[in-house]
Design an enzyme around this catalytic site. Structure first.
Site, mmCIF file in Angstrom:
data_model
loop_
_atom_site.group_PDB
_atom_site.id
_atom_site.type_symbol
_atom_site.label_atom_id
_atom_site.label_comp_id
_atom_site.label_asym_id
_atom_site.label_seq_id
_atom_site.Cartn_x
_atom_site.Cartn_y
_atom_site.Cartn_z
ATOM 1 N N GLU A 158 -3.456 -32.435 -23.796
ATOM 2 C CA GLU A 158 -2.189 -32.884 -23.195
ATOM 3 C C GLU A 158 -2.083 -32.278 -21.793
ATOM 4 O OE1 GLU A 158 1.535 -32.184 -25.184
ATOM 5 O OE2 GLU A 158 0.861 -33.120 -27.057
ATOM 6 N N ASP A 187 11.867 -28.252 -22.977
ATOM 7 C CA ASP A 187 10.929 -27.137 -22.959
ATOM 8 C C ASP A 187 11.625 -25.790 -23.044
ATOM 9 O OD1 ASP A 187 9.020 -29.232 -21.042
ATOM 10 O OD2 ASP A 187 8.152 -28.080 -22.696
ATOM 11 N N TYR A 207 3.226 -38.128 -32.964
ATOM 12 C CA TYR A 207 3.501 -36.714 -32.698
ATOM 13 C C TYR A 207 4.751 -36.328 -33.486
ATOM 14 C CZ TYR A 207 4.061 -32.435 -29.866
ATOM 15 O OH TYR A 207 4.182 -31.123 -29.416
HETATM 16 O O1 LIG Z 1 4.943 -25.378 -26.838
HETATM 17 P P1 LIG Z 1 4.772 -25.614 -28.303
HETATM 18 O O2 LIG Z 1 5.925 -25.009 -29.109
HETATM 19 O O3 LIG Z 1 3.402 -25.205 -28.821
HETATM 20 O O4 LIG Z 1 4.889 -27.215 -28.546
HETATM 21 C C1 LIG Z 1 3.920 -28.141 -27.941
HETATM 22 C C2 LIG Z 1 4.542 -28.596 -26.656
HETATM 23 O O5 LIG Z 1 4.413 -27.535 -25.715
HETATM 24 C C3 LIG Z 1 4.013 -29.854 -25.957
HETATM 25 O O6 LIG Z 1 3.573 -30.839 -26.841
HETATM 26 C C4 LIG Z 1 5.194 -30.243 -25.138
HETATM 27 C C5 LIG Z 1 5.466 -29.703 -23.914
HETATM 28 N N1 LIG Z 1 6.711 -30.117 -23.514
HETATM 29 C C6 LIG Z 1 7.274 -30.912 -24.486
HETATM 30 C C7 LIG Z 1 8.525 -31.544 -24.569
HETATM 31 C C8 LIG Z 1 8.831 -32.289 -25.709
HETATM 32 C C9 LIG Z 1 7.870 -32.400 -26.750
HETATM 33 C C10 LIG Z 1 6.587 -31.764 -26.690
HETATM 34 C C11 LIG Z 1 6.330 -31.005 -25.548
#
Ligand SMILES: O=P(O)(O)OC[C@@H](O)[C@@H](O)c1c[nH]c2ccccc12
Length: 293
Positions: free
Chosen positions: A74, A85, A199
Protein backbone atom coordinates in the site's frame (compact mmCIF):
# COMPACT_ATOMS: atom_id res chain seq x y z
CA UNK A 1 -13.94 21.15 -12.14
CA UNK A 2 -15.98 20.06 -15.14
CA UNK A 3 -15.09 16.79 -16.83
CA UNK A 4 -14.38 18.59 -20.12
CA UNK A 5 -11.89 20.87 -18.32
CA UNK A 6 -10.21 17.79 -16.78
CA UNK A 7 -9.91 15.97 -20.07
CA UNK A 8 -8.57 19.20 -21.66
CA UNK A 9 -5.84 19.16 -18.99
CA UNK A 10 -4.55 15.76 -19.73
CA UNK A 11 -2.82 15.79 -23.10
CA UNK A 12 -3.23 12.32 -24.46
CA UNK A 13 -5.69 11.25 -21.79
CA UNK A 14 -8.73 9.41 -23.04
CA UNK A 15 -11.48 11.81 -23.95
CA UNK A 16 -14.48 11.57 -21.64
CA UNK A 17 -16.38 8.40 -22.47
CA UNK A 18 -13.79 7.07 -24.94
CA UNK A 19 -12.96 3.48 -24.03
CA UNK A 20 -9.32 2.84 -23.29
CA UNK A 21 -7.92 -0.40 -24.74
CA UNK A 22 -9.41 -3.41 -23.01
CA UNK A 23 -6.84 -4.94 -20.70
CA UNK A 24 -6.22 -8.63 -21.29
CA UNK A 25 -3.57 -9.10 -18.63
CA UNK A 26 -4.99 -10.22 -15.29
CA UNK A 27 -4.47 -7.69 -12.54
CA UNK A 28 -1.28 -8.32 -10.51
CA UNK A 29 -3.33 -8.43 -7.31
CA UNK A 30 -5.47 -11.31 -8.61
CA UNK A 31 -2.32 -13.17 -9.62
CA UNK A 32 -0.75 -12.65 -6.19
CA UNK A 33 -3.74 -13.96 -4.26
CA UNK A 34 -4.13 -16.89 -6.69
CA UNK A 35 -0.46 -17.83 -6.15
CA UNK A 36 -0.84 -17.54 -2.37
CA UNK A 37 -4.07 -19.55 -2.49
CA UNK A 38 -2.18 -22.40 -4.16
CA UNK A 39 0.50 -22.42 -1.45
CA UNK A 40 -1.81 -21.71 1.45
CA UNK A 41 0.05 -18.50 2.22
CA UNK A 42 -1.36 -15.28 3.66
CA UNK A 43 -0.65 -12.01 1.87
CA UNK A 44 1.50 -9.61 3.87
CA UNK A 45 0.35 -6.12 2.91
CA UNK A 46 2.51 -3.35 4.38
CA UNK A 47 1.51 0.30 4.22
CA UNK A 48 3.99 3.16 4.02
CA UNK A 49 3.68 6.88 3.42
CA UNK A 50 5.45 7.85 0.20
CA UNK A 51 8.15 10.47 0.76
CA UNK A 52 8.62 9.72 4.47
CA UNK A 53 11.34 10.72 5.13
CA UNK A 54 12.14 11.31 1.41
CA UNK A 55 11.55 9.79 -2.03
CA UNK A 56 14.90 7.99 -2.39
CA UNK A 57 14.48 6.39 1.03
CA UNK A 58 10.95 5.30 0.15
CA UNK A 59 12.32 3.58 -2.97
CA UNK A 60 15.01 1.81 -0.92
CA UNK A 61 12.42 0.73 1.66
CA UNK A 62 10.10 -0.63 -1.05
CA UNK A 63 12.94 -2.83 -2.33
CA UNK A 64 13.64 -4.06 1.23
CA UNK A 65 9.95 -4.84 1.78
CA UNK A 66 9.81 -7.07 -1.27
CA UNK A 67 12.99 -8.85 -0.10
CA UNK A 68 11.34 -9.25 3.30
CA UNK A 69 8.48 -11.18 1.69
CA UNK A 70 5.79 -8.51 1.35
CA UNK A 71 3.17 -9.58 -1.21
CA UNK A 72 1.21 -6.40 -1.93
CA UNK A 73 2.30 -2.87 -1.00
CA UNK A 74 0.00 0.00 0.00
CA UNK A 75 1.59 3.26 -1.18
CA UNK A 76 0.13 6.02 0.98
CA UNK A 77 -0.35 9.44 -0.59
CA UNK A 78 0.30 11.98 2.18
CA UNK A 79 -2.62 14.27 2.91
CA UNK A 80 -3.10 17.34 5.07
CA UNK A 81 -6.28 16.08 6.75
CA UNK A 82 -5.85 12.30 7.23
CA UNK A 83 -9.03 11.95 9.27
CA UNK A 84 -8.93 8.15 9.47
CA UNK A 85 -5.31 8.05 10.59
CA UNK A 86 -3.86 7.86 14.06
CA UNK A 87 -0.90 9.94 15.27
CA UNK A 88 1.86 7.76 13.73
CA UNK A 89 0.59 8.07 10.16
CA UNK A 90 -0.47 11.68 10.70
CA UNK A 91 3.17 12.50 11.57
CA UNK A 92 4.40 10.54 8.54
CA UNK A 93 2.01 12.48 6.29
CA UNK A 94 3.23 15.79 7.74
CA UNK A 95 6.88 14.84 7.13
CA UNK A 96 6.12 13.74 3.57
CA UNK A 97 4.16 16.92 2.84
CA UNK A 98 7.27 18.88 3.84
CA UNK A 99 8.85 17.09 0.85
CA UNK A 100 5.96 18.44 -1.30
CA UNK A 101 4.85 14.89 -2.19
CA UNK A 102 1.84 14.87 -4.53
CA UNK A 103 -0.14 12.08 -6.21
CA UNK A 104 2.12 12.51 -9.24
CA UNK A 105 5.32 11.97 -7.22
CA UNK A 106 3.76 8.88 -5.64
CA UNK A 107 3.04 7.51 -9.12
CA UNK A 108 6.63 8.30 -10.12
CA UNK A 109 7.82 6.24 -7.14
CA UNK A 110 5.71 3.29 -8.32
CA UNK A 111 7.25 3.51 -11.78
CA UNK A 112 10.79 3.88 -10.44
CA UNK A 113 10.30 0.88 -8.13
CA UNK A 114 9.29 -1.19 -11.18
CA UNK A 115 12.39 0.08 -12.99
CA UNK A 116 14.42 -1.25 -10.03
CA UNK A 117 12.82 -4.66 -10.61
CA UNK A 118 10.21 -4.63 -7.83
CA UNK A 119 7.42 -7.01 -8.87
CA UNK A 120 4.82 -6.89 -6.10
CA UNK A 121 1.50 -5.17 -6.88
CA UNK A 122 1.08 -1.58 -5.73
CA UNK A 123 -2.15 -0.37 -4.16
CA UNK A 124 -2.34 3.40 -4.14
CA UNK A 125 -3.86 4.53 -0.88
CA UNK A 126 -5.24 8.05 -1.06
CA UNK A 127 -7.98 10.22 0.29
CA UNK A 128 -10.47 11.47 -2.29
CA UNK A 129 -9.36 15.09 -2.41
CA UNK A 130 -5.86 14.50 -3.88
CA UNK A 131 -7.54 12.57 -6.72
CA UNK A 132 -9.91 15.46 -7.40
CA UNK A 133 -6.98 17.89 -7.28
CA UNK A 134 -5.18 15.80 -9.91
CA UNK A 135 -8.29 15.53 -12.10
CA UNK A 136 -10.18 12.26 -12.50
CA UNK A 137 -9.24 11.56 -16.13
CA UNK A 138 -5.58 12.37 -15.63
CA UNK A 139 -5.40 10.47 -12.33
CA UNK A 140 -6.60 7.16 -13.77
CA UNK A 141 -4.57 7.55 -16.93
CA UNK A 142 -1.38 8.20 -14.97
CA UNK A 143 -2.09 5.60 -12.27
CA UNK A 144 -2.51 2.93 -14.94
CA UNK A 145 0.51 4.10 -16.92
CA UNK A 146 2.71 3.95 -13.78
CA UNK A 147 1.80 0.39 -12.85
CA UNK A 148 -0.78 0.87 -10.09
CA UNK A 149 -2.86 -2.31 -9.66
CA UNK A 150 -5.20 -1.28 -6.86
CA UNK A 151 -6.75 1.77 -5.28
CA UNK A 152 -8.13 2.40 -1.77
CA UNK A 153 -10.01 5.64 -1.05
CA UNK A 154 -11.21 5.58 2.56
CA UNK A 155 -13.39 8.66 2.27
CA UNK A 156 -14.88 8.01 -1.18
CA UNK A 157 -18.45 9.33 -1.05
CA UNK A 158 -20.90 6.51 -1.71
CA UNK A 159 -22.62 8.44 -4.50
CA UNK A 160 -19.29 8.81 -6.34
CA UNK A 161 -18.33 5.17 -6.05
CA UNK A 162 -20.07 4.00 -9.24
CA UNK A 163 -18.21 6.50 -11.40
CA UNK A 164 -14.91 5.68 -9.73
CA UNK A 165 -15.50 1.96 -10.21
CA UNK A 166 -16.20 2.48 -13.92
CA UNK A 167 -13.06 4.56 -14.34
CA UNK A 168 -10.92 2.07 -12.39
CA UNK A 169 -12.29 -0.94 -14.27
CA UNK A 170 -11.58 0.76 -17.57
CA UNK A 171 -7.84 0.84 -16.80
CA UNK A 172 -7.69 -2.51 -14.96
CA UNK A 173 -7.15 -0.98 -11.53
CA UNK A 174 -8.91 -2.79 -8.67
CA UNK A 175 -11.02 -0.40 -6.59
CA UNK A 176 -10.66 -2.13 -3.22
CA UNK A 177 -13.57 -1.73 -0.82
CA UNK A 178 -13.21 -1.05 2.88
CA UNK A 179 -15.77 -2.72 5.13
CA UNK A 180 -16.09 -2.05 8.83
CA UNK A 181 -18.16 -3.73 11.53
CA UNK A 182 -20.64 -0.88 11.09
CA UNK A 183 -21.12 -1.52 7.35
CA UNK A 184 -23.71 -4.27 7.95
CA UNK A 185 -26.78 -3.03 6.07
CA UNK A 186 -24.73 -1.92 3.01
CA UNK A 187 -22.12 -4.65 3.12
CA UNK A 188 -23.56 -6.73 0.25
CA UNK A 189 -23.75 -3.69 -2.01
CA UNK A 190 -20.16 -2.77 -1.15
CA UNK A 191 -18.92 -6.31 -1.74
CA UNK A 192 -20.74 -6.66 -5.07
CA UNK A 193 -18.77 -3.76 -6.53
CA UNK A 194 -15.51 -4.85 -4.89
CA UNK A 195 -12.39 -5.64 -6.89
CA UNK A 196 -8.98 -7.13 -6.01
CA UNK A 197 -9.63 -7.92 -2.38
CA UNK A 198 -11.87 -6.78 0.45
CA UNK A 199 -10.24 -4.71 3.20
CA UNK A 200 -11.87 -5.53 6.52
CA UNK A 201 -11.22 -2.82 9.10
CA UNK A 202 -10.67 -4.74 12.33
CA UNK A 203 -11.98 -2.07 14.65
CA UNK A 204 -13.69 1.28 14.69
CA UNK A 205 -11.67 4.44 15.14
CA UNK A 206 -8.43 5.39 13.42
CA UNK A 207 -5.32 3.50 12.33
CA UNK A 208 -2.79 2.65 14.99
CA UNK A 209 -1.32 -0.31 16.86
CA UNK A 210 -3.65 -2.11 19.23
CA UNK A 211 -2.80 -4.50 22.07
CA UNK A 212 -6.04 -6.41 21.57
CA UNK A 213 -9.11 -6.64 19.35
CA UNK A 214 -12.74 -6.82 20.34
CA UNK A 215 -13.93 -10.42 20.20
CA UNK A 216 -16.54 -9.65 17.54
CA UNK A 217 -13.86 -9.10 14.93
CA UNK A 218 -13.46 -12.82 14.18
CA UNK A 219 -17.19 -13.23 13.56
CA UNK A 220 -17.15 -10.05 11.43
CA UNK A 221 -14.34 -11.39 9.21
CA UNK A 222 -16.05 -14.78 8.88
CA UNK A 223 -19.28 -13.02 7.92
CA UNK A 224 -17.53 -10.96 5.22
CA UNK A 225 -15.77 -14.05 3.85
CA UNK A 226 -19.12 -15.85 3.64
CA UNK A 227 -20.53 -13.04 1.47
CA UNK A 228 -17.81 -12.67 -1.18
CA UNK A 229 -15.58 -14.73 -3.47
CA UNK A 230 -12.90 -12.02 -3.30
CA UNK A 231 -9.87 -12.53 -1.06
CA UNK A 232 -10.37 -10.87 2.32
CA UNK A 233 -7.62 -8.93 4.11
CA UNK A 234 -7.79 -7.40 7.57
CA UNK A 235 -6.11 -4.24 8.82
CA UNK A 236 -6.06 -1.73 11.67
CA UNK A 237 -4.00 -2.25 14.76
CA UNK A 238 -1.95 -5.26 13.68
CA UNK A 239 1.62 -4.81 14.86
CA UNK A 240 3.31 -8.13 15.60
CA UNK A 241 3.77 -11.69 14.36
CA UNK A 242 1.38 -13.16 16.92
CA UNK A 243 -1.42 -10.87 15.76
CA UNK A 244 -0.63 -11.63 12.10
CA UNK A 245 -0.76 -15.38 12.85
CA UNK A 246 -4.09 -14.97 14.61
CA UNK A 247 -5.67 -13.20 11.63
CA UNK A 248 -3.95 -15.43 9.06
CA UNK A 249 -6.20 -18.22 10.40
CA UNK A 250 -9.24 -16.21 9.34
CA UNK A 251 -8.38 -14.42 6.15
CA UNK A 252 -6.25 -14.19 3.01
CA UNK A 253 -4.20 -11.13 3.81
CA UNK A 254 -3.07 -8.89 6.66
CA UNK A 255 -2.35 -5.17 6.41
CA UNK A 256 0.27 -3.60 8.67
CA UNK A 257 0.76 0.14 8.59
CA UNK A 258 1.43 2.09 11.76
CA UNK A 259 3.86 -0.44 13.26
CA UNK A 260 5.99 -0.24 10.09
CA UNK A 261 5.63 3.53 9.76
CA UNK A 262 6.71 3.91 13.41
CA UNK A 263 9.73 1.68 12.78
CA UNK A 264 10.70 3.92 9.84
CA UNK A 265 10.11 7.03 11.98
CA UNK A 266 12.40 5.74 14.72
CA UNK A 267 15.15 5.02 12.18
CA UNK A 268 14.98 8.33 10.28
CA UNK A 269 18.19 9.72 11.89
CA UNK A 270 20.09 6.57 10.80
CA UNK A 271 18.42 6.50 7.38
CA UNK A 272 19.70 10.06 6.85
CA UNK A 273 23.22 9.12 7.94
CA UNK A 274 25.31 7.62 5.10
CA UNK A 275 27.27 5.45 7.53
CA UNK A 276 24.15 3.98 9.19
CA UNK A 277 21.67 3.92 6.28
CA UNK A 278 22.29 0.37 5.09
CA UNK A 279 21.94 -1.03 8.60
CA UNK A 280 18.73 0.96 9.15
CA UNK A 281 17.28 -0.40 5.89
CA UNK A 282 18.19 -3.90 7.04
CA UNK A 283 16.38 -3.34 10.35
CA UNK A 284 13.24 -2.33 8.44
CA UNK A 285 13.56 -5.42 6.26
CA UNK A 286 13.91 -7.64 9.35
CA UNK A 287 10.89 -6.01 11.02
CA UNK A 288 8.75 -6.70 7.96
CA UNK A 289 10.17 -10.22 7.45
CA UNK A 290 9.12 -11.08 11.01
CA UNK A 291 5.51 -10.36 10.01
CA UNK A 292 5.49 -12.75 7.01
CA UNK A 293 3.65 -15.97 7.92
O1 LIG B 1 -1.90 1.54 10.70
P1 LIG B 1 -2.56 0.23 10.99
O2 LIG B 1 -3.32 0.27 12.32
O3 LIG B 1 -1.61 -0.95 10.88
O4 LIG B 1 -3.70 0.01 9.86
C1 LIG B 1 -3.34 -0.10 8.44
C2 LIG B 1 -3.47 1.28 7.87
O5 LIG B 1 -2.35 2.03 8.30
C3 LIG B 1 -3.57 1.48 6.35
O6 LIG B 1 -4.24 0.45 5.70
C4 LIG B 1 -4.24 2.80 6.28
C5 LIG B 1 -3.57 3.99 6.37
N1 LIG B 1 -4.49 5.01 6.47
C6 LIG B 1 -5.76 4.49 6.46
C7 LIG B 1 -7.02 5.10 6.57
C8 LIG B 1 -8.16 4.31 6.55
C9 LIG B 1 -8.03 2.90 6.41
C10 LIG B 1 -6.76 2.25 6.30
C11 LIG B 1 -5.64 3.07 6.35
Amino acid sequence: MSHSAESGLAAGAAQEGERLPAFEAPNRIEETFRRLGETGGTALIPFLTVGDPDLDTTLDIIEQMEKAGADVLELGVPYSDPLADGPVIQRASARALEQLITVRTCLDVARKARERGVQMPFVLFTYYNPILQTGLDLFFEEASRNGISGLIIPDLPYEESEDMLRRADRVNIALIPLVAPTSSERIDKILRSGRGFVYCVSSLGVTGERASFHDGVDAFIRDVKSRTDLPVAVGFGISGRDQVERFAELCDGVVVGSAIVRTIETLIPDLMNADKREDALLQIREFVAELKV
